[in-house]
Design an enzyme around this catalytic site. Structure first.
Site, PDB file in Angstrom:
ATOM      1  N   GLU A  16      -4.221   2.184  -7.090  1.00 58.71           N
ATOM      2  CA  GLU A  16      -4.618   3.347  -6.298  1.00 58.71           C
ATOM      3  C   GLU A  16      -3.692   4.516  -6.612  1.00 58.71           C
ATOM      4  O   GLU A  16      -2.577   4.569  -6.078  1.00 58.71           O
ATOM      5  CB  GLU A  16      -4.521   3.043  -4.804  1.00 58.71           C
ATOM      6  CG  GLU A  16      -5.506   2.047  -4.274  1.00 58.71           C
ATOM      7  CD  GLU A  16      -5.469   1.992  -2.750  1.00 58.71           C
ATOM      8  OE1 GLU A  16      -6.476   2.353  -2.131  1.00 58.71           O
ATOM      9  OE2 GLU A  16      -4.426   1.625  -2.189  1.00 58.71           O
ATOM     10  N   HIS A  25       0.845  -1.196   0.000  1.00 59.41           N
ATOM     11  CA  HIS A  25       0.000   0.000   0.000  1.00 59.41           C
ATOM     12  C   HIS A  25       0.879   1.244   0.000  1.00 59.41           C
ATOM     13  O   HIS A  25       1.977   1.251   0.555  1.00 59.41           O
ATOM     14  CB  HIS A  25      -0.925  -0.008   1.217  1.00 59.41           C
ATOM     15  CG  HIS A  25      -2.018   1.003   1.146  1.00 59.41           C
ATOM     16  ND1 HIS A  25      -1.822   2.337   1.450  1.00 59.41           N
ATOM     17  CD2 HIS A  25      -3.326   0.886   0.786  1.00 59.41           C
ATOM     18  CE1 HIS A  25      -2.962   2.989   1.284  1.00 59.41           C
ATOM     19  NE2 HIS A  25      -3.888   2.136   0.882  1.00 59.41           N
TER      20      HIS A  25
END
Length: 238
Positions: A158, A91
């Site tokens: 993302e 992430h």
């Protein structure tokens, strides 16, 4: 099949997770997979309830080591010991503190040992403005095509500049990126690897996001903390 994954980051409490799991809307397991990354502290507490509710639990940041003098880290073997078989890796909030080499090692050991690994990728705002987004993201994926266990992975795209913001989504760019990632991975592996979108997904933009046929699901941050909002997102994906 649509994947809808809630990432609570470091916002969870036992009360919040319990409320979330006990108030999820009904969904067809043959069409939708629901996942939750509640924070590793809570994984063991909720592993049984999550199984009853047909929700897959994910660790948020597994170690690149199996065991040893690594205070504060959690290994894939430890996750398996408490029946946690899935993880998010890479992430953007983790990548801030780790090099690409370290992230790649985390990905490799997770792919070796776990059942499902969601690999998060995304470009910076500078790369986006300079029209270098796809190259930026493909560089993040360059090494994984050589790893075993490619059928275990899902990619979550993302864009870093869109996470936790109210910026209007650039759907043309999202489709361009997801098509580019899908094409690259298929050409390299011969596998149709699912691609999720993350980056300020909420109940206001989910209608338009669901209309983007290339998207295989969503990784949802802040909006997932409200189970009513999360249920609206599930309903739109049915």
């Amino acid at each position: 099949m649509k994947y809808i994954i809630a990432n609570f980051k470091m916002n969870a409490t036992q009360e919040l997770i319990n409320h979330f799991l006990n108030n999820l809307t009904l969904f067809d397991e043959q069409k939708i997979i629901i996942g939750l990354a509640p924070g590793d502290l809570y994984l063991k507490t909720f592993v049984n309830l999550a199984e009853i509710k047909k929700v897959n639990l994910y660790a948020q940041n597994p170690s690149l080591h199996n065991k040893g003098p690594y205070t504060g880290q959690i290994s894939c073997l430890q996750l398996l010991d408490i029946n946690i078989k899935n993880a998010l890796v890479g992430h953007s909030e983790i990548r801030i503190d780790f090099s690409q080499s370290i992230i790649d090692q985390k990905i490799k050991i997770s792919m070796d040992l776990l059942e499902q690994v969601i690999i998060c990728v995304g470009e910076t705002f500078d790369a986006y403005k300079q029209n270098k987004s796809l190259n930026f993201v493909l560089n993040q994926l360059a090494n994984i095509i050589n790893y075993k266990g490619l059928k275990k992975i899902i990619i979550a795209y993302e864009p870093i500049w869109a996470i936790g913001t109210d910026l209007e989504l650039d759907f043309k760019h999202i489709n361009y990126m997801i098509e580019g990632i899908k094409t690259y991975l298929y050409n390299c592996t011969g596998i149709n690897i699912p691609i999720l979108y993350g980056g300020s997904v909420n109940d206001n933009n989910i209608n338009e996001l669901c209309n983007q046929k290339l998207i295989d699901g969503f990784l949802i941050g802040n909006a997932s903390l409200d189970v009513n909002v999360f249920n609206k997102i599930i309903d739109k994906c049915k």
